[in-house]
Design a protein around this motif. Structure first.
Motif, PDB file in Angstrom:
ATOM      1  N   TYR A 151       0.973  -1.318  -0.083  1.00 52.68           N
ATOM      2  CA  TYR A 151      -0.016   0.039  -0.049  1.00 52.68           C
ATOM      3  C   TYR A 151       0.848   1.177   0.083  1.00 52.68           C
ATOM      4  N   PRO A 152       0.335   2.160  -0.600  1.00 54.24           N
ATOM      5  CA  PRO A 152       1.137   3.522  -0.570  1.00 54.24           C
ATOM      6  C   PRO A 152       0.975   4.361   0.923  1.00 54.24           C
ATOM      7  N   LEU A 153       2.273   5.200   1.136  1.00 53.16           N
ATOM      8  CA  LEU A 153       1.972   5.687   2.321  1.00 53.16           C
ATOM      9  C   LEU A 153       0.971   6.801   2.388  1.00 53.16           C
ATOM     10  N   SER A 154       0.387   7.448   1.347  1.00 51.87           N
ATOM     11  CA  SER A 154      -0.744   8.153   1.316  1.00 51.87           C
ATOM     12  C   SER A 154      -1.877   7.607   1.686  1.00 51.87           C
ATOM     13  N   SER A 155      -2.364   6.343   1.581  1.00 47.87           N
ATOM     14  CA  SER A 155      -3.400   5.788   1.874  1.00 47.87           C
ATOM     15  C   SER A 155      -3.298   5.359   3.477  1.00 47.87           C
ATOM     16  N   ALA A 156      -2.171   5.486   4.091  1.00 39.35           N
ATOM     17  CA  ALA A 156      -2.118   4.829   5.561  1.00 39.35           C
ATOM     18  C   ALA A 156      -3.079   5.964   6.302  1.00 39.35           C
ATOM     19  N   PRO A 157      -3.566   5.633   7.413  1.00 37.90           N
ATOM     20  CA  PRO A 157      -4.458   6.342   8.235  1.00 37.90           C
ATOM     21  C   PRO A 157      -3.347   7.512   8.914  1.00 37.90           C
ATOM     22  N   GLU A 158      -3.832   8.719   8.955  1.00 34.06           N
ATOM     23  CA  GLU A 158      -2.992   9.715   9.527  1.00 34.06           C
ATOM     24  C   GLU A 158      -2.473   9.327  10.971  1.00 34.06           C
ATOM     25  N   TYR A 207      -1.517   6.394  11.981  1.00 34.27           N
ATOM     26  CA  TYR A 207      -0.614   5.391  11.922  1.00 34.27           C
ATOM     27  C   TYR A 207       0.871   5.738  11.133  1.00 34.27           C
ATOM     28  N   ARG A 208       0.753   6.870  10.266  1.00 32.41           N
ATOM     29  CA  ARG A 208       1.614   7.601   9.309  1.00 32.41           C
ATOM     30  C   ARG A 208       3.054   7.703  10.028  1.00 32.41           C
ATOM     31  N   LEU A 254       4.057   6.130  12.556  1.00 37.28           N
ATOM     32  CA  LEU A 254       4.671   4.814  13.150  1.00 37.28           C
ATOM     33  C   LEU A 254       5.357   3.890  11.744  1.00 37.28           C
ATOM     34  N   ILE A 255       4.575   4.071  10.671  1.00 33.80           N
ATOM     35  CA  ILE A 255       4.935   3.525   9.659  1.00 33.80           C
ATOM     36  C   ILE A 255       6.430   4.065   8.864  1.00 33.80           C
ATOM     37  N   LEU A 256       6.474   5.531   9.176  1.00 35.27           N
ATOM     38  CA  LEU A 256       7.554   6.282   8.560  1.00 35.27           C
ATOM     39  C   LEU A 256       8.817   6.012   9.645  1.00 35.27           C
ATOM     40  N   ALA A 257       8.408   5.382  10.879  1.00 30.20           N
ATOM     41  CA  ALA A 257       9.497   5.154  11.730  1.00 30.20           C
ATOM     42  C   ALA A 257      10.205   3.946  11.329  1.00 30.20           C
TER      43      ALA A 257
END
Length: 289
Positions: free
Chosen positions: A220-227, A229-230, A232-235
């Motif tokens: 999934y793209p980063l843009s579709s991740a819930p705000e 959790y974003r 945390l995903i970038l970590a």
């Protein structure tokens, strides 16, 4: 006189490591022939008794991308940020396959080579390095396949209505590979040292790699991740690397020097810790494995 002659007969002197950060790359270079031999062994042995042989390097990412295309695009209806779904999934799979492959193999350095380590001396760092290089050869094959798919969609963009916009950040691809290799090498050496005493990490690793993939922007793209959790995903240091690759070849996705610098800094830290732990355990692991 006899003692003097005997001392002159020595061609190699082995000293214990006194520094935890001692990589001893000069000695690794002296054993470069052994490194090449290990790389060849690791690359050839995997598919030596298979019918299709190295073709599995190509079959695996294609079938994985097709399954993901069917499940996540057709059924789950996940966004791909305007990127052709097949190209989107292949870009993530190629990057993740290299990282996870290097991590899984280097994490088994001590336990998987105890027979060799207990019989002959050579710089132990050669073993994880050979795994990183052999996996790099596999990555290059799969990256060429990714380029073939990319060229198809790039030149077919006008008829399909999907235009790709490659940009200057393509030159960062070698840096992305170096960061991935460093992350996998450092993490693998830490886990390899831990498994000499705690075998639980062997079972935990494969499970953790699967879970970690869902915390990375592979499917999934980063843009579709819930705000919420974003961040945390970038970590996850792998996220900026995959996002940068997609941005470089398609113009979609995100690119930020700060996040790329974060991944690089994280790699330096984890690699430093890995070398320290590896050098420390290397001296005594034969007593516990």
């Amino acid at each position: 006189m006899q003692d003097s002659l005997q001392e002159d007969d020595w061609t190699i002197e082995i000293y214990p490591k006194s520094k935890l950060l001692d990589l001893n790359l000069k000695e690794v270079w002296k054993y470069r022939d052994l490194l090449v031999l290990f790389v060849r062994r690791d690359f050839v042995a995997v598919y030596k008794q298979t019918v299709l042989g190295p073709l599995w390097f190509i079959i695996q990412p294609i079938f994985t991308a097709i399954v993901q295309l069917f499940v996540f695009t057709n059924i789950a209806k996940l966004s791909t940020d305007g990127i052709p779904p097949l190209l989107f999934y292949m870009s993530g799979n190629v990057m993740w396959a290299y990282f996870s492959g290097c991590l899984s193999l280097t994490a088994n350095t001590f336990r998987g080579n105890v027979g060799i380590f207990g019989k002959v001396y050579f710089p132990r760092l050669i073993t994880p390095l050979s795994l990183i290089i052999s996996q790099l050869l596999k990555f290059l094959v799969q990256f060429v396949l990714f380029l073939v798919v990319w060229f198809y969609f790039y030149f077919d963009g006008s008829s399909s209505g999907i235009a790709l916009h490659p940009n200057w950040s393509i030159i960062l691809v070698p840096l992305l590979v170096v960061i991935m290799a460093g992350l996998a090498l450092g993490s693998g050496m830490i886990i390899s040292a831990l498994t000499t005493k705690y075998r639980d990490f062997t079972f935990l690793l494969s499970f953790a790699i699967q879970l970690l993939m869902y915390g990375t922007v592979v499917i999934y793209p980063l843009s579709s991740a819930p705000e919420q959790y974003r961040s945390l995903i970038l970590a996850n240091p792998m996220t900026p690397l995959i996002e940068t690759l997609r941005y470089a070849f398609t113009g979609s996705g995100s690119f930020d020097w700060m996040y790329l610098g974060y991944s690089f800094s994280f790699m330096i830290i984890i690699l430093t810790i890995g070398v320290i732990v590896f050098n420390r355990v290397e001296k005594t692991f034969m007593d516990t494995v």
